[in-house]
Design a protein around this motif. Sequence first.
Motif, PDB file in Angstrom:
ATOM      1  N   LEU A   9       0.802  -1.218   0.000  1.00  0.00           N
ATOM      2  CA  LEU A   9       0.000   0.000   0.000  1.00  0.00           C
ATOM      3  C   LEU A   9       0.838   1.273   0.000  1.00  0.00           C
ATOM      4  N   SER A  10       0.306   2.261  -0.683  1.00  0.00           N
ATOM      5  CA  SER A  10       0.798   3.620  -0.598  1.00  0.00           C
ATOM      6  C   SER A  10      -0.309   4.408   0.090  1.00  0.00           C
ATOM      7  N   ILE A  11       0.073   5.210   1.075  1.00  0.00           N
ATOM      8  CA  ILE A  11      -0.926   5.971   1.829  1.00  0.00           C
ATOM      9  C   ILE A  11      -0.615   7.453   1.680  1.00  0.00           C
ATOM     10  N   ARG A  12      -1.616   8.198   1.203  1.00  0.00           N
ATOM     11  CA  ARG A  12      -1.447   9.629   0.958  1.00  0.00           C
ATOM     12  C   ARG A  12      -0.905  10.335   2.200  1.00  0.00           C
ATOM     13  N   GLY A  13       0.140  11.137   2.003  1.00  0.00           N
ATOM     14  CA  GLY A  13       0.720  11.912   3.092  1.00  0.00           C
ATOM     15  C   GLY A  13       1.731  11.148   3.933  1.00  0.00           C
ATOM     16  N   GLY A  27     -10.700   0.998   9.492  1.00  0.00           N
ATOM     17  CA  GLY A  27      -9.861   1.075   8.294  1.00  0.00           C
ATOM     18  C   GLY A  27      -8.980  -0.140   8.127  1.00  0.00           C
ATOM     19  N   ALA A  28      -7.662   0.081   8.130  1.00  0.00           N
ATOM     20  CA  ALA A  28      -6.719  -1.009   7.901  1.00  0.00           C
ATOM     21  C   ALA A  28      -5.531  -0.925   8.851  1.00  0.00           C
ATOM     22  N   ILE A  29      -5.062  -2.089   9.276  1.00  0.00           N
ATOM     23  CA  ILE A  29      -3.834  -2.185  10.058  1.00  0.00           C
ATOM     24  C   ILE A  29      -2.732  -2.508   9.063  1.00  0.00           C
ATOM     25  N   PHE A  41      -4.780   2.973   9.888  1.00  0.00           N
ATOM     26  CA  PHE A  41      -5.207   4.110   9.080  1.00  0.00           C
ATOM     27  C   PHE A  41      -6.687   3.968   8.774  1.00  0.00           C
ATOM     28  N   SER A  42      -7.391   5.093   8.826  1.00  0.00           N
ATOM     29  CA  SER A  42      -8.822   5.063   8.538  1.00  0.00           C
ATOM     30  C   SER A  42      -9.059   4.809   7.054  1.00  0.00           C
ATOM     31  N   ALA A  43     -10.250   4.368   6.741  1.00  0.00           N
ATOM     32  CA  ALA A  43     -10.597   4.027   5.371  1.00  0.00           C
ATOM     33  C   ALA A  43     -10.512   5.232   4.430  1.00  0.00           C
ATOM     34  N   ASN A  44     -10.644   6.454   4.973  1.00  0.00           N
ATOM     35  CA  ASN A  44     -10.582   7.644   4.114  1.00  0.00           C
ATOM     36  C   ASN A  44      -9.197   8.297   4.116  1.00  0.00           C
ATOM     37  N   ALA A  45      -8.144   7.524   4.455  1.00  0.00           N
ATOM     38  CA  ALA A  45      -6.779   8.054   4.515  1.00  0.00           C
ATOM     39  C   ALA A  45      -6.104   8.113   3.151  1.00  0.00           C
ATOM     40  N   GLY A  46      -6.773   7.686   2.105  1.00  0.00           N
ATOM     41  CA  GLY A  46      -6.157   7.692   0.782  1.00  0.00           C
ATOM     42  C   GLY A  46      -5.222   6.508   0.591  1.00  0.00           C
ATOM     43  N   ILE A  47      -5.745   5.299   0.842  1.00  0.00           N
ATOM     44  CA  ILE A  47      -4.963   4.074   0.719  1.00  0.00           C
ATOM     45  C   ILE A  47      -5.117   3.522  -0.698  1.00  0.00           C
ATOM     46  N   THR A  48      -3.981   3.239  -1.346  1.00  0.00           N
ATOM     47  CA  THR A  48      -3.986   2.687  -2.704  1.00  0.00           C
ATOM     48  C   THR A  48      -3.047   1.496  -2.758  1.00  0.00           C
ATOM     49  N   THR A  49      -3.502   0.411  -3.392  1.00  0.00           N
ATOM     50  CA  THR A  49      -2.607  -0.736  -3.577  1.00  0.00           C
ATOM     51  C   THR A  49      -1.754  -0.497  -4.818  1.00  0.00           C
ATOM     52  N   LEU A  50      -0.517  -0.964  -4.792  1.00  0.00           N
ATOM     53  CA  LEU A  50       0.358  -0.807  -5.953  1.00  0.00           C
ATOM     54  C   LEU A  50      -0.154  -1.616  -7.138  1.00  0.00           C
TER      55      LEU A  50
END
Length: 143
Positions: A9-13, A27-29, A41-50
């Motif tokens: 995962l890449s997480i915004r910020g 969200g996700a651990i 991180f909460s679900a609205n943290a801007g989580i993207t899988t590569l």
Amino acid sequence: MKTDLAKTLSIRGQHGLFNYIAQSRTGAIVEAFEDKKRSNFSANAGITTLEDISIYTAEGEMKLKEVFGKMHETLKEADAPGAKATPEEFKALFAKAIPNYDADRFYVSHMKKVCEWYNQLKNYASLDFVTDEEREAEAQKEA
């Protein structure tokens, strides 16, 4: 051990890459590749899988898995250019590794991010990736 880009995962910020560990109530651990620290991180943290990220080429889009493979063919065991590299160094790498990249839509800032991710995977995980077939076989085994 192979790297699963669907769980990378890449997480915004946030600096660096994270490995998905489990779902939490909010969200996700995740676990940082670099220092192995776990965070929530909460679900609205801007989580993207590569797995979901592609770059633009003249023929369309190229998945990161393929981009990393072409970078590895070009760089061999060397690291990709780092954050202090010049724009020309990034452009030269991608011109050699992926000569058909779309220079109008794949910017130097994107190149820096891809190089950062490449180095993180190379140094803290593996550039050998789990295939869709292997992922399906694992899911069948767990079911």
